[in-house]
Design a protein around this motif. Structure first.
Motif, short mmCIF file in Angstrom:
data_model
loop_
_atom_site.label_atom_id
_atom_site.label_comp_id
_atom_site.label_asym_id
_atom_site.label_seq_id
_atom_site.Cartn_x
_atom_site.Cartn_y
_atom_site.Cartn_z
N HIS A 1 3.52 10.45 -9.24
CA HIS A 1 2.84 10.88 -10.46
C HIS A 1 2.21 12.25 -10.27
CE1 HIS A 1 -0.30 10.95 -13.61
NE2 HIS A 1 0.58 10.21 -14.31
N LYS A 2 1.59 12.46 -9.12
CA LYS A 2 1.00 13.77 -8.82
C LYS A 2 2.08 14.84 -8.71
CE LYS A 2 -2.02 16.06 -5.46
NZ LYS A 2 -1.12 17.20 -5.25
N LEU A 3 3.22 14.48 -8.11
CA LEU A 3 4.32 15.44 -7.96
C LEU A 3 4.86 15.86 -9.32
CD1 LEU A 3 6.46 16.98 -6.31
CD2 LEU A 3 7.77 14.86 -6.20
N LEU A 4 5.06 14.92 -10.20
CA LEU A 4 5.59 15.25 -11.53
C LEU A 4 4.62 16.17 -12.28
CD1 LEU A 4 7.73 14.86 -13.71
CD2 LEU A 4 6.52 12.79 -14.44
N ASN A 5 3.34 15.90 -12.19
CA ASN A 5 2.38 16.76 -12.86
C ASN A 5 2.39 18.17 -12.27
OD1 ASN A 5 1.57 14.73 -14.58
ND2 ASN A 5 -0.05 14.00 -13.18
N ASP A 6 2.52 18.25 -10.94
CA ASP A 6 2.55 19.56 -10.30
C ASP A 6 3.80 20.34 -10.66
OD1 ASP A 6 0.15 18.93 -9.18
OD2 ASP A 6 0.99 18.33 -7.23
N LEU A 7 4.97 19.63 -10.74
CA LEU A 7 6.22 20.32 -11.04
C LEU A 7 6.27 20.81 -12.48
CD1 LEU A 7 8.83 18.03 -9.21
CD2 LEU A 7 8.01 20.28 -8.48
N MET A 8 5.73 20.03 -13.39
CA MET A 8 5.84 20.38 -14.80
C MET A 8 4.66 21.21 -15.31
SD MET A 8 8.65 19.24 -15.76
CE MET A 8 9.88 18.40 -14.78
N VAL B 1 0.83 -1.21 0.00
CA VAL B 1 0.00 0.00 0.00
C VAL B 1 0.86 1.25 0.00
CG1 VAL B 1 -1.67 1.29 1.36
CG2 VAL B 1 -1.96 -1.17 1.07
N ALA B 2 1.98 1.20 0.77
CA ALA B 2 2.87 2.36 0.82
C ALA B 2 3.48 2.63 -0.56
CB ALA B 2 3.97 2.13 1.86
N HIS B 3 3.92 1.54 -1.25
CA HIS B 3 4.50 1.73 -2.58
C HIS B 3 3.45 2.25 -3.55
CE1 HIS B 3 8.61 0.37 -2.26
NE2 HIS B 3 8.22 -0.64 -1.46
N CYS B 4 2.30 1.75 -3.47
CA CYS B 4 1.24 2.26 -4.35
C CYS B 4 0.96 3.72 -4.04
CB CYS B 4 -0.03 1.43 -4.16
SG CYS B 4 0.11 -0.27 -4.75
N SER B 5 1.03 4.03 -2.75
CA SER B 5 0.79 5.42 -2.36
C SER B 5 1.90 6.31 -2.88
CB SER B 5 0.68 5.51 -0.84
OG SER B 5 0.55 6.85 -0.43
N GLY C 1 3.88 5.74 -5.46
CA GLY C 1 3.77 5.85 -6.90
C GLY C 1 2.70 6.84 -7.31
N ARG C 2 1.59 6.84 -6.56
CA ARG C 2 0.53 7.80 -6.86
C ARG C 2 0.98 9.23 -6.56
NH1 ARG C 2 -2.80 5.53 -4.02
NH2 ARG C 2 -2.85 6.86 -2.16
N PHE C 3 1.70 9.40 -5.45
CA PHE C 3 2.19 10.74 -5.12
C PHE C 3 3.30 11.20 -6.07
CE2 PHE C 3 0.23 9.91 -0.92
CZ PHE C 3 -0.42 11.12 -0.74
N GLU D 1 6.59 16.57 2.94
CA GLU D 1 5.46 16.19 3.79
C GLU D 1 4.15 16.17 3.01
OE1 GLU D 1 7.71 18.39 4.58
OE2 GLU D 1 8.79 17.44 6.25
N GLU D 2 4.09 17.02 1.98
CA GLU D 2 2.86 17.07 1.18
C GLU D 2 2.73 15.89 0.24
OE1 GLU D 2 2.74 20.76 -0.82
OE2 GLU D 2 2.68 21.98 1.02
N TYR D 3 3.81 15.18 0.02
CA TYR D 3 3.80 14.06 -0.93
C TYR D 3 4.25 12.76 -0.24
CZ TYR D 3 3.29 17.69 -4.46
OH TYR D 3 2.84 18.76 -5.20
N ASP D 4 3.74 12.57 0.93
CA ASP D 4 3.94 11.33 1.67
C ASP D 4 5.43 11.04 1.90
OD1 ASP D 4 3.07 9.10 3.07
OD2 ASP D 4 3.14 7.82 1.28
N GLY D 5 6.20 12.11 2.22
CA GLY D 5 7.63 11.94 2.51
C GLY D 5 8.49 11.60 1.29
N LEU D 6 8.00 11.84 0.10
CA LEU D 6 8.76 11.55 -1.12
C LEU D 6 9.90 12.55 -1.26
CD1 LEU D 6 8.79 9.65 -3.56
CD2 LEU D 6 7.38 11.32 -4.77
N GLU D 7 11.14 12.04 -1.30
CA GLU D 7 12.32 12.91 -1.36
C GLU D 7 12.99 12.93 -2.73
OE1 GLU D 7 15.06 11.80 1.64
OE2 GLU D 7 13.73 12.28 3.32
N VAL D 8 12.98 11.82 -3.44
CA VAL D 8 13.75 11.71 -4.69
C VAL D 8 12.86 11.10 -5.75
CG1 VAL D 8 15.76 10.72 -5.83
CG2 VAL D 8 15.92 11.45 -3.45
N ILE D 9 12.94 11.67 -6.95
CA ILE D 9 12.30 11.07 -8.13
C ILE D 9 13.29 11.09 -9.28
CG2 ILE D 9 9.94 11.68 -7.45
CD1 ILE D 9 10.09 14.00 -9.44
N ARG D 10 13.09 10.19 -10.19
CA ARG D 10 13.96 10.10 -11.38
C ARG D 10 13.10 10.32 -12.62
NH1 ARG D 10 15.97 7.08 -7.40
NH2 ARG D 10 18.26 6.97 -7.19
#
Length: 482
Positions: A31-38, A21-25, A27-29, A96-105
Motif C-alpha cells: 500500500h505504501k509502495l503504490l502511494n509512493d509510485l503514484m 505478520v509477514a503478510h500483513c507487513s 500488505g502494508r508495504f 529492499e526498501e519495501y521488505d523485499g517486495l518484487e511484484v504488485i498487481r
C-alpha cells in the motif's frame, strides 16, 4: 515425550504467527509502495527518461478459439489472449526498501498503456481489450494480459469450396505513435496455439508472425506493425455428406430417365424433378458464399450437372417424339435400320419381348410367315393327294408380311364343277378389300414398331453416354480439389 510434543506445537504456532505478520507487513508495504509510485506519476505521457528514445513493446498473441468464419461478409471472429510487455521508467523501486517486495498487481488504468489496435478490425465497437490488472515488477517491467474477442476482415477465396483453405491476417500496431516513439517487437515467431480449442469446421495449421515497417503517404515517419497470419483448412466432411453426395446421387437419376419406358409418361417429369432438386442445392450453396466472380468448385459441379440434366431432358423429348410418331410417319430409312436396329441394338442388348439374341428384329416377320405357310399347307392334305389344280388364291405363294388364311379358301369354295368362278364379284371385292386393309394394318404396325425400336435403342445409347459423362465429370471436378 509430552515435553517434545509441546515444543513442536509451540514452534508450529510461532511459524504461523510469523507468516501472518509477514503478510500483513507486505500488505502494508504494498500500500505504501503504490502511494509512493503514484504520487507524481502521469499515465498520459510515454514513460521514458529520454523523449528522443523509443519505447520497446513486446507483443504476444495466443489464439484460444475461432468463434465464427462468416464467408459471405468476409469476417473472422476469434477469441485472443493479448500479452503486452514494456518497461516504465517511472515505476521502479528498491525492493529492499519495501521488505523485499518484487511484484504488485494494480489496475491497468493507473499506468500508461500502448495504444495497440487491430488495424483490420471489422467491428462497429472500437473498444480495446478488457481493463484487467497489470503485473508490475520492481525493475519497471509491466506485463499486461488481456482477453479480447476480435472481428477482423478476411479476404475469403471460395474457389475450391468445400475443399478450400483460407489465410486470415491479424495486424496489430500503434495508432498514434510512430516507430521512433514506440517500437513493436514479437515475443515469439508465431502465435501461441497451446491453448487452442478445436473448431468443428476449421483446422488451424499455424499462426506465423511477421513484422512490417510501413511508410504511409500522410507521414514521413515509419510505422511498425506485427501481422499474424492464421492458416485455416476447412473440414469438408459435413459438406461432402450434405451437399456433394446428394448431388452425386441425384445426378445419376438423369441417365436413368432414358431407361424409363416411354409409355409410362414420366420420363420428362423425372428430368424436371431432378433439375428442381439440383436448383435447390445450388441456392443453398449460393446463400452461404460471398457474391464474387470466383465460382466455388461445388457450384461448378452443380452447374455442370444441371446442364447435363437439361440436355438429357431435351433428348428425352426428342426421343419420345420418335417413339410416338404414329402411322403418319415415313418408314424408317435403310441406314437407320442397318445402323440402329441391326447393329446398335445388338451392341447395347436391346431386344423386344420374344426376341432373342440369335433372332434379329427384321427376321421375325419372315419366320412367322414361313411357319404360317407351312401350317397352311398341312391343313389341305387331301387336295395335295388328289392332285388338285394350282391354288386359286393369288396371295398363297407370296411370302407376305401378313398372312390371311381362309379354310376353305373363298375362291376355291366358289369354284364350280367346270372350274369356273361362281362367286358374286361384289363378295370377291369385299374380301380383297378386307385382305388389303389387314396388309396395310400389318405394314403400319411394323413401321410403328420399327420407330419404337429406334427410339428404344437411342434411349439405351444416351443412357450409357450420360452415365459415363456423369462419372467422368465427378472425377474431373473433385480431382481439382487441392
Amino acid at each position: 515425550m509430552e515435553r517434545t510434543l509441546l515444543w513442536m506445537e509451540t514452534l508450529f504456532f510461532s511459524a504461523l504467527l510469523l507468516v501472518g505478520v509477514a503478510h500483513c507487513s507486505q500488505g502494508r508495504f504494498a500500500h505504501k509502495l503504490l502511494n509512493d509510485l503514484m504520487e507524481n506519476y502521469s499515465s498520459a505521457l510515454r514513460p521514458v527518461d529520454d523523449t528522443d528514445k523509443s519505447l520497446n513493446v513486446t507483443l504476444q498473441v495466443t489464439l484460444s478459439q475461432i468463434k465464427d468464419m462468416d464467408e459471405r461478409n468476409q469476417v473472422l471472429i476469434a477469441y485472443l489472449w493479448i500479452r503486452q510487455t514494456w518497461h516504465d521508467a517511472h515505476l521502479k523501486w528498491s525492493k529492499e526498501e519495501y521488505d523485499g517486495l518484487e511484484v504488485i498487481r494494480i489496475p491497468s488504468s493507473l499506468v500508461w498503456r500502448p495504444d495497440l489496435v487491430l488495424y483490420n478490425k471489422a467491428d462497429d465497437d472500437f473498444s480495446g481489450p478488457v481493463d484487467t490488472n497489470v503485473v508490475l515488477r520492481y525493475n519497471g517491467e509491466i506485463t499486461w494480459d488481456a482477453p479480447a474477442i476480435t472481428k477482423s476482415s478476411c479476404v475469403v477465396d471460395v474457389s475450391y469450396f468445400p475443399f478450400d483453405s483460407q489465410q486470415c491476417n491479424l495486424t496489430f500496431g500503434s495508432w498514434t505513435y510512430n516507430g521512433n516513439q514506440v517500437d513493436i517487437t514479437m515475443g515469439m515467431d508465431s502465435g501461441d496455439l497451446s491453448d487452442f480449442v478445436e473448431n468443428v469446421e476449421w483446422e488451424c495449421h499455424g499462426m506465423p508472425a511477421t513484422k512490417n515497417v510501413i511508410m504511409y503517404g500522410c507521414c514521413s515517419d515509419p510505422y511498425p506493425d506485427i501481422t499474424y497470419t492464421l492458416l485455416l483448412q476447412r473440414r469438408s466432411s459435413f459438406y461432402i455428406f450434405n451437399l456433394l453426395l446428394p448431388c452425386f446421387l441425384i445426378s445419376f437419376l438423369a441417365p436413368l430417365g432414358f431407361y424409363l419406358p416411354a409409355d409410362s409418361g414420366e420420363k420428362v417429369s423425372l428430368g424436371v424433378t431432378v433439375l428442381l432438386a439440383l436448383t435447390v442445392f445450388q441456392m443453398m450453396v449460393a446463400e452461404s458464399m460471398p457474391p464474387s466472380e470466383s465460382v466455388p468448385l461445388i457450384g461448378k459441379y452443380y452447374i455442370a450437372t444441371m446442364t447435363m440434366v437439361t440436355a438429357s431432358t431435351a433428348l428425352t423429348i426428342f426421343i419420345m417424339n420418335i417413339h410416338f410418331c404414329g402411322a403418319e410417319a415415313k418408314p424408317v430409312p435403310n441406314w437407320a435400320k442397318v445402323l440402329i436396329i441391326d447393329y446398335m441394338s445388338k451392341i447395347f442388348f436391346v431386344y423386344e419381348v420374344g426376341e432373342s439374341c440369335a433372332c434379329p428384329f427384321g427376321q421375325m416377320e419372315e419366320s412367322e410367315s414361313f411357319h404360317s405357310q407351312k401350317q397352311k399347307k398341312q391343313l389341305h392334305p387331301k387336295e395335295k393327294a388328289k392332285g388338285a389344280p394350282p391354288t386359286c388364291c393369288p396371295d398363297d405363294d407370296k411370302p407376305a408380311a401378313f398372312t390371311l388364311t381362309f379354310d376353305p379358301c373363298v375362291y376355291c369354295g366358289c369354284r364350280g364343277n367346270s372350274g369356273t368362278l361362281g362367286c358374286d364379284p361384289k363378295l370377291v371385292r369385299n374380301v380383297e378389300y378386307i385382305a388389303s386393309c389387314f396388309r396395310e394394318q400389318k405394314a403400319t404396325c411394323l413401321k410403328v414398331a420399327e420407330w419404337k425400336k429406334v427410339a428404344k435403342v437411342m434411349d439405351r445409347i444416351f443412357m450409357w453416354i450420360f452415365f459415363i459423362m456423369v462419372f467422368l465429370m465427378s472425377i474431373l471436378i473433385i480431382g481439382k480439389a487441392p
